[in-house]
Design a protein around this motif. Structure first.
Motif, PDB file in Angstrom:
ATOM      1  N   MET A 140       0.845  -1.202   0.000  1.00 38.95           N
ATOM      2  CA  MET A 140       0.000   0.000   0.000  1.00 38.95           C
ATOM      3  C   MET A 140       0.876   1.247   0.000  1.00 38.95           C
ATOM      4  N   THR A 141       0.646   2.174  -0.887  1.00 39.07           N
ATOM      5  CA  THR A 141       1.393   3.421  -0.906  1.00 39.07           C
ATOM      6  C   THR A 141       0.894   4.315   0.211  1.00 39.07           C
ATOM      7  N   PRO A 142       1.712   5.332   0.634  1.00 42.82           N
ATOM      8  CA  PRO A 142       1.356   6.122   1.817  1.00 42.82           C
ATOM      9  C   PRO A 142      -0.024   6.752   1.766  1.00 42.82           C
ATOM     10  N   GLY A 143      -0.475   7.188   0.612  1.00 38.15           N
ATOM     11  CA  GLY A 143      -1.757   7.880   0.563  1.00 38.15           C
ATOM     12  C   GLY A 143      -2.863   7.097  -0.101  1.00 38.15           C
ATOM     13  N   SER A 144      -2.687   5.788  -0.254  1.00 41.31           N
ATOM     14  CA  SER A 144      -3.641   5.028  -1.050  1.00 41.31           C
ATOM     15  C   SER A 144      -5.010   4.955  -0.421  1.00 41.31           C
ATOM     16  N   ASN A 145      -5.108   5.051   0.910  1.00 46.24           N
ATOM     17  CA  ASN A 145      -6.435   5.020   1.523  1.00 46.24           C
ATOM     18  C   ASN A 145      -7.029   6.417   1.644  1.00 46.24           C
ATOM     19  N   LEU A 146      -6.400   7.399   0.993  1.00 47.37           N
ATOM     20  CA  LEU A 146      -6.894   8.772   1.029  1.00 47.37           C
ATOM     21  C   LEU A 146      -7.346   9.256  -0.338  1.00 47.37           C
ATOM     22  N   ASP A 147      -7.221   8.422  -1.349  1.00 48.00           N
ATOM     23  CA  ASP A 147      -7.528   8.893  -2.697  1.00 48.00           C
ATOM     24  C   ASP A 147      -9.034   8.799  -2.977  1.00 48.00           C
ATOM     25  N   PRO A 148      -9.504   9.358  -4.099  1.00 49.71           N
ATOM     26  CA  PRO A 148     -10.943   9.360  -4.370  1.00 49.71           C
ATOM     27  C   PRO A 148     -11.567   7.966  -4.439  1.00 49.71           C
ATOM     28  N   GLU A 149     -10.843   6.988  -4.954  1.00 51.83           N
ATOM     29  CA  GLU A 149     -11.403   5.638  -5.008  1.00 51.83           C
ATOM     30  C   GLU A 149     -11.637   5.086  -3.595  1.00 51.83           C
ATOM     31  N   ALA A 150     -10.710   5.375  -2.686  1.00 54.30           N
ATOM     32  CA  ALA A 150     -10.880   4.925  -1.301  1.00 54.30           C
ATOM     33  C   ALA A 150     -12.073   5.620  -0.645  1.00 54.30           C
ATOM     34  N   ALA A 151     -12.252   6.907  -0.929  1.00 53.07           N
ATOM     35  CA  ALA A 151     -13.403   7.625  -0.383  1.00 53.07           C
ATOM     36  C   ALA A 151     -14.711   7.057  -0.917  1.00 53.07           C
ATOM     37  N   ALA A 152     -14.715   6.677  -2.187  1.00 54.40           N
ATOM     38  CA  ALA A 152     -15.913   6.072  -2.773  1.00 54.40           C
ATOM     39  C   ALA A 152     -16.242   4.750  -2.084  1.00 54.40           C
ATOM     40  N   ALA A 153     -15.203   3.964  -1.798  1.00 57.05           N
ATOM     41  CA  ALA A 153     -15.432   2.681  -1.115  1.00 57.05           C
ATOM     42  C   ALA A 153     -15.959   2.907   0.297  1.00 57.05           C
TER      43      ALA A 153
ATOM     44  N   GLU B 142     -14.421   3.693   9.750  1.00 60.00           N
ATOM     45  CA  GLU B 142     -13.032   3.736   9.297  1.00 60.00           C
ATOM     46  C   GLU B 142     -12.131   4.153  10.457  1.00 60.00           C
ATOM     47  N   THR B 143     -11.143   3.307  10.788  1.00 55.66           N
ATOM     48  CA  THR B 143     -10.280   3.603  11.933  1.00 55.66           C
ATOM     49  C   THR B 143      -9.224   4.654  11.623  1.00 55.66           C
ATOM     50  N   ASP B 144      -8.880   4.855  10.358  1.00 56.61           N
ATOM     51  CA  ASP B 144      -7.947   5.921   9.993  1.00 56.61           C
ATOM     52  C   ASP B 144      -8.732   7.234   9.973  1.00 56.61           C
ATOM     53  N   ALA B 145      -8.529   8.056  11.015  1.00 54.10           N
ATOM     54  CA  ALA B 145      -9.336   9.272  11.162  1.00 54.10           C
ATOM     55  C   ALA B 145      -9.119  10.242  10.004  1.00 54.10           C
ATOM     56  N   LEU B 146      -7.916  10.281   9.460  1.00 55.27           N
ATOM     57  CA  LEU B 146      -7.682  11.183   8.337  1.00 55.27           C
ATOM     58  C   LEU B 146      -8.467  10.720   7.102  1.00 55.27           C
ATOM     59  N   ALA B 147      -8.456   9.428   6.854  1.00 54.36           N
ATOM     60  CA  ALA B 147      -9.229   8.907   5.722  1.00 54.36           C
ATOM     61  C   ALA B 147     -10.710   9.185   5.900  1.00 54.36           C
ATOM     62  N   ALA B 148     -11.210   9.038   7.133  1.00 49.28           N
ATOM     63  CA  ALA B 148     -12.619   9.322   7.399  1.00 49.28           C
ATOM     64  C   ALA B 148     -12.930  10.796   7.165  1.00 49.28           C
ATOM     65  N   ALA B 149     -12.039  11.676   7.606  1.00 52.52           N
ATOM     66  CA  ALA B 149     -12.284  13.114   7.433  1.00 52.52           C
ATOM     67  C   ALA B 149     -12.273  13.499   5.958  1.00 52.52           C
ATOM     68  N   VAL B 150     -11.324  12.968   5.216  1.00 55.37           N
ATOM     69  CA  VAL B 150     -11.248  13.287   3.785  1.00 55.37           C
ATOM     70  C   VAL B 150     -12.497  12.777   3.061  1.00 55.37           C
ATOM     71  N   ALA B 151     -12.881  11.550   3.328  1.00 55.49           N
ATOM     72  CA  ALA B 151     -14.034  10.979   2.636  1.00 55.49           C
ATOM     73  C   ALA B 151     -15.327  11.704   3.015  1.00 55.49           C
ATOM     74  N   GLY B 152     -15.491  12.007   4.301  1.00 53.61           N
ATOM     75  CA  GLY B 152     -16.707  12.691   4.729  1.00 53.61           C
ATOM     76  C   GLY B 152     -16.840  14.065   4.102  1.00 53.61           C
ATOM     77  N   LEU B 153     -15.752  14.830   4.117  1.00 58.08           N
ATOM     78  CA  LEU B 153     -15.792  16.165   3.512  1.00 58.08           C
ATOM     79  C   LEU B 153     -15.989  16.083   2.002  1.00 58.08           C
ATOM     80  N   ALA B 154     -15.293  15.150   1.368  1.00 56.39           N
ATOM     81  CA  ALA B 154     -15.388  15.048  -0.093  1.00 56.39           C
ATOM     82  C   ALA B 154     -16.817  14.730  -0.522  1.00 56.39           C
ATOM     83  N   CYS B 155     -17.443  13.772   0.146  1.00 52.81           N
ATOM     84  CA  CYS B 155     -18.816  13.416  -0.235  1.00 52.81           C
ATOM     85  C   CYS B 155     -19.761  14.599  -0.032  1.00 52.81           C
ATOM     86  N   PHE B 156     -19.633  15.277   1.108  1.00 54.30           N
ATOM     87  CA  PHE B 156     -20.503  16.425   1.385  1.00 54.30           C
ATOM     88  C   PHE B 156     -20.299  17.526   0.344  1.00 54.30           C
TER      89      PHE B 156
END
Length: 289
Positions: free
Chosen positions: A1-14, A223-237
């Motif tokens: 897994m690359t450092p930001g792979s759980n932060l990209d748009p595909e991860a937010a969609a999942a 999602e236990t990664d709080a940064l990933a959760a914040a990015v996905a939540g904001l992006a969807c909104f």
């Protein structure tokens, strides 16, 4: 897994699909002005809200939830006492706590109560406007009422300064920090995401910040990664806000359309989002990951 792979748009969609599959219960102790909006936006994103404030029941209620969202908008000592009861129980049970420090920095009382919370609660994420995040970091003068004071010349405030304030706060609190505005800065002190989605009408309706925080809470519940959760939540909104604006005639119809757009938001639309992941240097600068 690359450092930001759980932060990209595909991860937010999942993650959006996961929220809707799990439909987690999110406990909100929020303000009286936007409580209804917060409940409805939580439903629209796919989670289940409960709005329980009484100190006699907040501990039992949060024990049933997957996330706790605290909002300081209409502040009272009794309200903060209830927040502390719920947050301590959430911390003991490993339930993520998301804080929206509405208006911190506007009055000494409000700042003291926010500092009381951050001193006694282990947070997963803090979301505020740029003035609120700066106030939490000890930089007064950026908040008027519950709104950020506009910079006289936005370009004069360097990007690295904004990143440095948010990253420093994230390291101090050991959590993700989201400073929202025209372009959001979202960081955990090591990783940085800048989101430029959204629409100017978000600043012309009440509760848009509270609703953004509610969306982060829904994603933190799965999602236990709080940064990933914040990015996905904001992006969807914010992507939903863009969709709503296309069909709206003004802020009034935009506000109603926002709930419809978020409820109808497809993961494929989120996967087409545009943002990049960077590394934050120790001094607050950033380098591409």
């Amino acid at each position: 897994m690359t450092p930001g792979s759980n932060l990209d748009p595909e991860a937010a969609a999942a993650l959006l699909a996961r929220v809707r599959d799990v439909r987690p219960l999110v406990h909100h102790i929020t303000n009286t002005v936007t409580q209804n909006d917060v409940a409805n936006i939580t439903l629209a994103v796919g989670a289940a809200p409960v709005m329980a404030h009484a100190p006699e029941e907040v501990e039992a209620m949060v024990a049933q939830a997957r996330a706790l969202v605290l909002n300081l908008g209409t502040l009272s000592l009794a309200g903060v006492d209830a927040m502390l009861l719920a947050a301590r129980r959430a911390n003991r049970r490993g339930i993520p706590v998301v804080l929206d420090p509405v208006g911190v920095g506007a009055t000494p009382f409000r700042t003291a109560q926010a500092e009381r919370l951050v001193a006694e609660v282990r947070l997963a994420c803090v979301r505020g406007n740029g003035g609120e995040i700066a106030a939490l970091a000890g930089r007064p003068g950026g908040v008027r009422g519950v709104d950020a004071v506009p910079e006289p010349d936005e370009a004069r405030v360097s990007r690295d300064v904004r990143v440095g304030v948010a990253a420093g706060l994230a390291l101090r609190f050991g959590c993700a920090v989201a400073a929202t505005g025209q372009a959001d800065v979202v960081t955990d002190g090591a990783r940085l995401v800048r989101l430029a989605h959204g629409h100017p009408w978000l600043a012309r309706i009440t509760g848009s910040g509270c609703m953004a925080t509610a969306c982060i809470g829904a994603f933190a519940a799965v999602e236990t990664d709080a940064l990933a959760a914040a990015v996905a939540g904001l992006a969807c909104f914010e992507i939903a806000a863009e969709e709503a604006a296309r069909a709206a005639a003004g802020p009034g119809s935009f506000r109603v359309g926002l709930f419809d757009a978020l409820a109808a938001l497809e993961p494929d639309s989120v996967a087409r989002g545009r943002w990049t992941v960077e590394r934050v240097a120790a001094a607050g600068g950033r380098t591409p990951s």
